[in-house]
Enzyme design. Structure first.
Site, PDB file in Angstrom:
ATOM      1  N   ARG A  91       0.827  -1.208   0.000  1.00  0.00           N
ATOM      2  CA  ARG A  91       0.000   0.000   0.000  1.00  0.00           C
ATOM      3  C   ARG A  91       0.862   1.259   0.000  1.00  0.00           C
ATOM      4  NH1 ARG A  91      -2.901  -1.377   3.748  1.00  0.00           N
ATOM      5  NH2 ARG A  91      -4.890  -1.765   2.749  1.00  0.00           N
ATOM      6  N   TYR A  92       1.959   1.242   0.743  1.00  0.00           N
ATOM      7  CA  TYR A  92       2.840   2.401   0.869  1.00  0.00           C
ATOM      8  C   TYR A  92       4.121   2.143   0.075  1.00  0.00           C
ATOM      9  CZ  TYR A  92      -0.280   3.306   4.804  1.00  0.00           C
ATOM     10  OH  TYR A  92      -1.381   3.507   5.578  1.00  0.00           O
ATOM     11  N   ARG A  95       7.247   0.318   1.997  1.00  0.00           N
ATOM     12  CA  ARG A  95       7.065  -0.823   2.893  1.00  0.00           C
ATOM     13  C   ARG A  95       5.942  -1.727   2.388  1.00  0.00           C
ATOM     14  NH1 ARG A  95       5.573   3.964   4.671  1.00  0.00           N
ATOM     15  NH2 ARG A  95       3.717   4.350   5.937  1.00  0.00           N
ATOM     16  N   CYS A 104      -3.882 -17.586  13.879  1.00  0.00           N
ATOM     17  CA  CYS A 104      -3.553 -16.819  15.073  1.00  0.00           C
ATOM     18  C   CYS A 104      -3.693 -17.705  16.307  1.00  0.00           C
ATOM     19  CB  CYS A 104      -4.491 -15.620  15.226  1.00  0.00           C
ATOM     20  SG  CYS A 104      -4.400 -14.430  13.874  1.00  0.00           S
ATOM     21  N   CYS A 108      -9.527 -12.551  17.829  1.00  0.00           N
ATOM     22  CA  CYS A 108     -10.174 -11.393  18.433  1.00  0.00           C
ATOM     23  C   CYS A 108     -11.524 -11.177  17.762  1.00  0.00           C
ATOM     24  CB  CYS A 108      -9.293 -10.158  18.263  1.00  0.00           C
ATOM     25  SG  CYS A 108      -7.649 -10.339  18.975  1.00  0.00           S
ATOM     26  N   CYS A 111     -11.542  -8.368  15.020  1.00  0.00           N
ATOM     27  CA  CYS A 111     -10.436  -8.374  14.060  1.00  0.00           C
ATOM     28  C   CYS A 111     -10.858  -7.855  12.694  1.00  0.00           C
ATOM     29  CB  CYS A 111      -9.887  -9.790  13.924  1.00  0.00           C
ATOM     30  SG  CYS A 111      -8.534  -9.925  12.732  1.00  0.00           S
ATOM     31  N   ARG A 113      -9.349  -8.529   9.991  1.00  0.00           N
ATOM     32  CA  ARG A 113      -9.126  -9.589   9.007  1.00  0.00           C
ATOM     33  C   ARG A 113      -9.915 -10.847   9.373  1.00  0.00           C
ATOM     34  NH1 ARG A 113      -3.092  -8.200   8.904  1.00  0.00           N
ATOM     35  NH2 ARG A 113      -2.915  -6.764   7.153  1.00  0.00           N
ATOM     36  N   ASP A 272     -11.840  -0.719  13.140  1.00  0.00           N
ATOM     37  CA  ASP A 272     -12.132  -0.793  11.707  1.00  0.00           C
ATOM     38  C   ASP A 272     -13.564  -1.272  11.459  1.00  0.00           C
ATOM     39  OD1 ASP A 272      -9.556  -0.038  10.594  1.00  0.00           O
ATOM     40  OD2 ASP A 272      -8.802  -1.906  11.442  1.00  0.00           O
ATOM     41  N   ASP A 309      -7.452   3.789   9.932  1.00  0.00           N
ATOM     42  CA  ASP A 309      -7.201   3.266   8.593  1.00  0.00           C
ATOM     43  C   ASP A 309      -8.403   3.638   7.739  1.00  0.00           C
ATOM     44  OD1 ASP A 309      -5.098   1.848   7.289  1.00  0.00           O
ATOM     45  OD2 ASP A 309      -5.074   0.450   8.979  1.00  0.00           O
ATOM     46  N   LYS A 316      -3.384   5.066   6.466  1.00  0.00           N
ATOM     47  CA  LYS A 316      -3.567   5.291   7.899  1.00  0.00           C
ATOM     48  C   LYS A 316      -3.215   6.742   8.219  1.00  0.00           C
ATOM     49  CE  LYS A 316      -2.162   1.903  10.646  1.00  0.00           C
ATOM     50  NZ  LYS A 316      -1.464   1.303   9.506  1.00  0.00           N
TER      51      LYS A 316
END
Length: 358
Positions: A91-92, A95, A104, A108, A111, A113, A272, A309, A316
């Site tokens: 995206r950037y 990075r 995981c 959560c 989450c 994702r 999010d 975000d 972000k």
């Protein structure tokens, strides 16, 4: 009461552990069919069994997760449109995210994702991992690689060492960052072999996800101490969650404790727009007020950046309330107590004198 030596992955397991009564267990079966469940032994030990327990709220499913709103999206921050090859999000400019697995230790309930992680997702295949690493090699503008997922510290030490070693051999990669829940929720995985696997000439920074001081039990403290003693710089990211940490007291306790453990608070995330997570989200205004009230009374070491975000993959951005306003006379500055002060034009706009001639 259930033996706490095993991870709970089912609704009956939650009921057996006393984390759901019979009525709630029946209600959340539909949630479990859609979103994965996992509560590690470390988290089970720290749950207080109070109705408002901040750990149970994060990991025990609720029927409220079935209530989606129109603005929510399976890909709320737009990862898909920035995925040139499997496992990479670019995206950037400087990075990329490298996602070597989609599993995981815990799942959560908020989450972003949550539609993309869980049992059945697993590891990147060998050819996919090779293509992801080739993508990084072929883009010299990439300076930072962020290992995320899923949780990269669930990888075996051998596989993690291979990935980090490959990145270390790419000349333009200047730093590797790892986003993880493991040191807090599964601290037993932070072994000497894992720490050795992360030792490279390219610096490795570790960003630990932690949302409440209660998560920082003795085993988590030990794992974080081992990482800090091993020379790994530690940062934290926290999600602002209604009913979990949306008070000045909860955030202050968490951030002070993290700093005591040599973890610098880095990001405080606005929730999010993931499906079925509306009951966790505070308003942005509420988050701004919390951050404003922390500024001043709490050390700067304990101040993360409050960020959003932007939905759709637009990046972000910091969203804390502003402390500086301009008017026709110069600037107005609001101090941590909310008092407004004048910062005049002479001080604000003064030019430097011209350099002396040689």
């Amino acid at each position: 009461m259930r033996n706490r030596s095993r991870t709970i992955r089912t609704v009956p397991g939650l009921a057996e552990a006393g984390l759901l009564n019979a009525q709630k267990a029946a209600e959340v079966e539909a949630v479990a069919h859609r979103y994965a469940i996992s509560v590690t032994p470390a988290m089970q030990e720290l749950i207080s069994h109070r109705p408002d327990d901040p750990i149970a709220a994060q990991f025990v499913p609720s029927v409220l997760e079935l209530a989606a709103t129109p603005e929510e999206s399976p890909d709320p921050i737009g990862d898909a449109r920035f995925t040139p090859v499997p496992g990479i999000t670019h995206r950037y400019r400087d990075r990329v995210l490298l996602k070597p697995l989609h599993l995981c230790p815990v799942y959560c309930r908020f989450c972003f994702r949550r539609e993309m992680v869980g049992p059945g997702q697993g590891l990147l295949g060998e050819s996919e991992l090779a293509a992801a690493l080739d993508y990084i090699r072929s883009h010299p503008e990439i300076w930072e690689v962020i290992l995320t997922g899923g949780d990269p510290l669930m990888l075996s030490a051998r596989r993690l060492e291979r990935i980090v070693g490959e990145l270390d051999r790419i000349p333009h990669v200047g730093v590797v960052r790892i986003h993880t829940r493991v040191p807090v929720v599964a601290p037993e995985l932070v072994t000497a072999d894992l720490r050795q696997a992360l030792r490279t000439d390219t610096p490795v920074w570790i960003v630990v996800h932690c949302n409440h001081r209660q998560e920082l039990g003795p085993k988590a403290r030990g794992a974080l101490a081992d990482l800090a003693d091993g020379g790994f710089p530690l940062l934290s990211q926290t999600v602002l969650l209604k009913g979990v940490n949306d008070s000045v007291e909860a955030l202050e306790e968490l951030f002070r404790e993290l700093v005591r453990l040599r973890v610098k608070p880095y990001y405080l995330h606005q929730g999010d727009l993931a499906p079925g997570t509306g009951h966790f989200r505070t308003s942005v205004a509420a988050g701004q007020e919390l951050v404003r009230r922390l500024r001043g009374p709490v050390s700067g070491l304990c101040q993360p950046t409050y960020v959003l975000d932007i939905p759709g993959g637009h990046g972000k951005v910091p969203i804390a309330a502003g402390y500086l306003e301009r008017d026709e006379l110069g600037y107005l500055v609001i101090d941590p107590q909310g008092v407004v002060h004048r910062y005049g034009p002479a001080a604000a706009e003064a030019d430097f004198p011209p350099a002396a001639q040689a």
